[in-house]
Design an enzyme around this catalytic site. Structure first.
Site, PDB file in Angstrom:
ATOM      1  N   SER A   1      36.742 -16.319  34.240  1.00  0.00           N
ATOM      2  CA  SER A   1      35.602 -15.396  34.299  1.00  0.00           C
ATOM      3  C   SER A   1      34.649 -15.887  35.374  1.00  0.00           C
ATOM      4  O   SER A   1      34.537 -17.103  35.592  1.00  0.00           O
ATOM      5  CB  SER A   1      34.869 -15.357  32.951  1.00  0.00           C
TER       6      SER A   1
ATOM      7  N   TYR B   1      30.862 -20.145  26.125  1.00  0.00           N
ATOM      8  CA  TYR B   1      31.960 -19.325  26.661  1.00  0.00           C
ATOM      9  C   TYR B   1      32.137 -19.618  28.155  1.00  0.00           C
ATOM     10  O   TYR B   1      33.265 -19.823  28.626  1.00  0.00           O
ATOM     11  CB  TYR B   1      31.646 -17.848  26.421  1.00  0.00           C
TER      12      TYR B   1
HETATM   13  P1  NAP Z   1      39.202  -7.742  24.428  1.00  0.00           P
HETATM   14  O1  NAP Z   1      39.229  -6.322  24.813  1.00  0.00           O
HETATM   15  O2  NAP Z   1      38.239  -8.235  23.398  1.00  0.00           O
HETATM   16  O3  NAP Z   1      40.690  -8.199  24.054  1.00  0.00           O
HETATM   17  C1  NAP Z   1      40.945  -9.513  23.685  1.00  0.00           C
HETATM   18  C2  NAP Z   1      42.402  -9.679  23.357  1.00  0.00           C
HETATM   19  O4  NAP Z   1      42.620 -11.058  23.040  1.00  0.00           O
HETATM   20  C3  NAP Z   1      42.817  -8.883  22.136  1.00  0.00           C
HETATM   21  O5  NAP Z   1      44.112  -8.351  22.372  1.00  0.00           O
HETATM   22  C4  NAP Z   1      42.854  -9.921  21.026  1.00  0.00           C
HETATM   23  O6  NAP Z   1      43.818  -9.662  19.995  1.00  0.00           O
HETATM   24  C5  NAP Z   1      43.290 -11.142  21.809  1.00  0.00           C
HETATM   25  N1  NAP Z   1      42.957 -12.398  21.127  1.00  0.00           N
HETATM   26  C6  NAP Z   1      41.746 -12.846  20.723  1.00  0.00           C
HETATM   27  N2  NAP Z   1      41.871 -14.039  20.104  1.00  0.00           N
HETATM   28  C7  NAP Z   1      43.189 -14.338  20.118  1.00  0.00           C
HETATM   29  C8  NAP Z   1      43.965 -15.399  19.620  1.00  0.00           C
HETATM   30  N3  NAP Z   1      43.391 -16.445  18.990  1.00  0.00           N
HETATM   31  N4  NAP Z   1      45.301 -15.378  19.800  1.00  0.00           N
HETATM   32  C9  NAP Z   1      45.903 -14.351  20.428  1.00  0.00           C
HETATM   33  N5  NAP Z   1      45.231 -13.298  20.923  1.00  0.00           N
HETATM   34  C10 NAP Z   1      43.892 -13.284  20.764  1.00  0.00           C
HETATM   35  O7  NAP Z   1      38.866  -8.670  25.687  1.00  0.00           O
HETATM   36  P2  NAP Z   1      39.012  -8.413  27.267  1.00  0.00           P
HETATM   37  O8  NAP Z   1      37.684  -7.989  27.777  1.00  0.00           O
HETATM   38  O9  NAP Z   1      40.207  -7.625  27.588  1.00  0.00           O
HETATM   39  O10 NAP Z   1      39.195  -9.940  27.732  1.00  0.00           O
HETATM   40  C11 NAP Z   1      40.453 -10.460  28.115  1.00  0.00           C
HETATM   41  C12 NAP Z   1      40.194 -11.754  28.880  1.00  0.00           C
HETATM   42  O11 NAP Z   1      39.359 -11.477  29.996  1.00  0.00           O
HETATM   43  C13 NAP Z   1      39.452 -12.817  28.045  1.00  0.00           C
HETATM   44  O12 NAP Z   1      39.970 -14.089  28.337  1.00  0.00           O
HETATM   45  C14 NAP Z   1      38.022 -12.689  28.523  1.00  0.00           C
HETATM   46  O13 NAP Z   1      37.303 -13.884  28.340  1.00  0.00           O
HETATM   47  C15 NAP Z   1      38.255 -12.358  29.989  1.00  0.00           C
HETATM   48  N6  NAP Z   1      37.112 -11.706  30.649  1.00  0.00           N
HETATM   49  C16 NAP Z   1      36.646 -10.509  30.216  1.00  0.00           C
HETATM   50  C17 NAP Z   1      35.550  -9.944  30.855  1.00  0.00           C
HETATM   51  C18 NAP Z   1      34.963  -8.618  30.437  1.00  0.00           C
HETATM   52  O14 NAP Z   1      33.866  -8.263  30.932  1.00  0.00           O
HETATM   53  N7  NAP Z   1      35.607  -7.856  29.574  1.00  0.00           N
HETATM   54  C19 NAP Z   1      34.968 -10.593  31.951  1.00  0.00           C
HETATM   55  C20 NAP Z   1      35.490 -11.814  32.359  1.00  0.00           C
HETATM   56  C21 NAP Z   1      36.564 -12.373  31.721  1.00  0.00           C
HETATM   57  P3  NAP Z   1      43.567  -8.501  18.889  1.00  0.00           P
HETATM   58  O15 NAP Z   1      43.692  -7.206  19.636  1.00  0.00           O
HETATM   59  O16 NAP Z   1      44.654  -8.712  17.910  1.00  0.00           O
HETATM   60  O17 NAP Z   1      42.196  -8.737  18.361  1.00  0.00           O
END
Ligand code: NAP
Length: 247
Positions: A142, A156
């Site tokens: 991130s 985080y």
């Molecule tokens: P999201 O929509 O909240 O999806 C998170 C995913 O991770 C879900 O499929 C969830 O599973 C899974 N997950 C959570 N804990 C887990 C565990 N212990 N074991 C296996 N799977 C797990 O998040 P996102 O925004 O797509 O984020 C994805 C990645 O991008 C993350 O690493 C986040 O930190 C990074 N990121 C996001 C942003 C943003 O603005 N969205 C910005 C920078 C970085 P379930 O569906 O079963 O709950």
């Protein structure tokens, strides 16, 4: 067929990676933690479009779950890549001095230990040192790693800085073993992550602060991931690619 494991592939950025990867010929293992319905929707969409995918439950911070995930994937074919995408904020935005240690521990377990466990299994299967055919790992960091996310989730941000270092160090360790290791560093992306943290307006409020004046889409992040996985990025390793609209 080349097998790709995507952790947290049921929703958000991971789901976009799964869909694009399947369209480009990968046999995709969609890992999820608890939202089975979401992961099965992604799997069904992939299969309906003529691709190959399976949905597999497992907590990336649990060593036995991760082993099961990789052992199951081995039955589909040779592992070609890992996208270590699963990540959590802890869902308690606020100052560091307001954070509960259990939340911080969980964020570190999922975001750091989870990437370590999955990357270790991937190297054990893909590295030529272990008899593998080579492959590629992409971690999802991130831009928070550089900003520190004061007032929101410093823990985080720190976990993502650890992901950057793990990515870089591992890339150097396995560079001569046929395995490339890179990270994408998304900025603010329109996914359910913000609402889950009780901040549904966060993307809208952050947009004016971003040089491109908008947040990113999961598909825009997925495209960077797919490039880093592909032979087009054959000389890229140890890189952290910001995909952030300039912030
Ligand atoms: P999201 O929509 O909240 O999806 C998170 C995913 O991770 C879900 O499929 C969830 O599973 C899974 N997950 C959570 N804990 C887990 C565990 N212990 N074991 C296996 N799977 C797990 O998040 P996102 O925004 O797509 O984020 C994805 C990645 O991008 C993350 O690493 C986040 O930190 C990074 N990121 C996001 C942003 C943003 O603005 N969205 C910005 C920078 C970085 P379930 O569906 O079963 O709950």
């Amino acid at each position: 067929m080349s097998v790709l494991i995507v952790t947290g592939g049921g929703r958000g950025i991971g789901a976009a990676v799964c869909r694009r990867a399947a369209a480009r010929g990968y046999s995709v293992v969609i890992n999820y933690a608890s939202d089975e319905a979401a992961a099965e929707r992604v799997r069904d969409d992939v299969v309906a479009a003529g691709g190959k995918a399976v949905a597999v439950a497992g907590d990336v911070s649990d060593e036995a779950d991760v082993r099961r995930l990789f052992d199951g994937a081995a039955e589909l074919g040779d592992l070609a890549g890992l996208v270590a995408n699963a990540g959590v904020t802890g869902n308690t935005p606020g100052r560091l001095d307001e954070q509960d240690v259990r939340v911080v521990r969980r964020v570190l377990e999922v975001n750091v230990l989870g990437v370590f466990l999955c990357a270790r299994e991937a190297v054990r299967r893909m590295s030529t040192r272990h008899g593998g055919q080579g492959g590629a790992i992409v971690t999802v960091s991130s831009t928070a790693a550089g900003r520190g996310s004061p007032g929101e989730w410093v823990h985080y941000a720190a976990s993502k800085a650890a992901v950057d270092t793990l990515t870089y160090g591992l890339a150097l360790e396995v560079a001569a073993e046929g395995v490339r290791v890179n990270a994408v560093a998304p900025g603010t992306v329109e996914t359910g992550l913000h609402a889950a943290a009780g901040l549904p307006d966060r993307p809208r409020l952050r947009a004016p602060l971003i040089p491109m004046r908008r947040v990113g889409t999961p598909e825009e992040i997925a495209e960077g991931v797919l490039w880093l996985l592909s032979p087009d990025a054959s000389y890229v390793t140890g890189a952290v690619l910001p995909i952030s609209g300039g912030l």
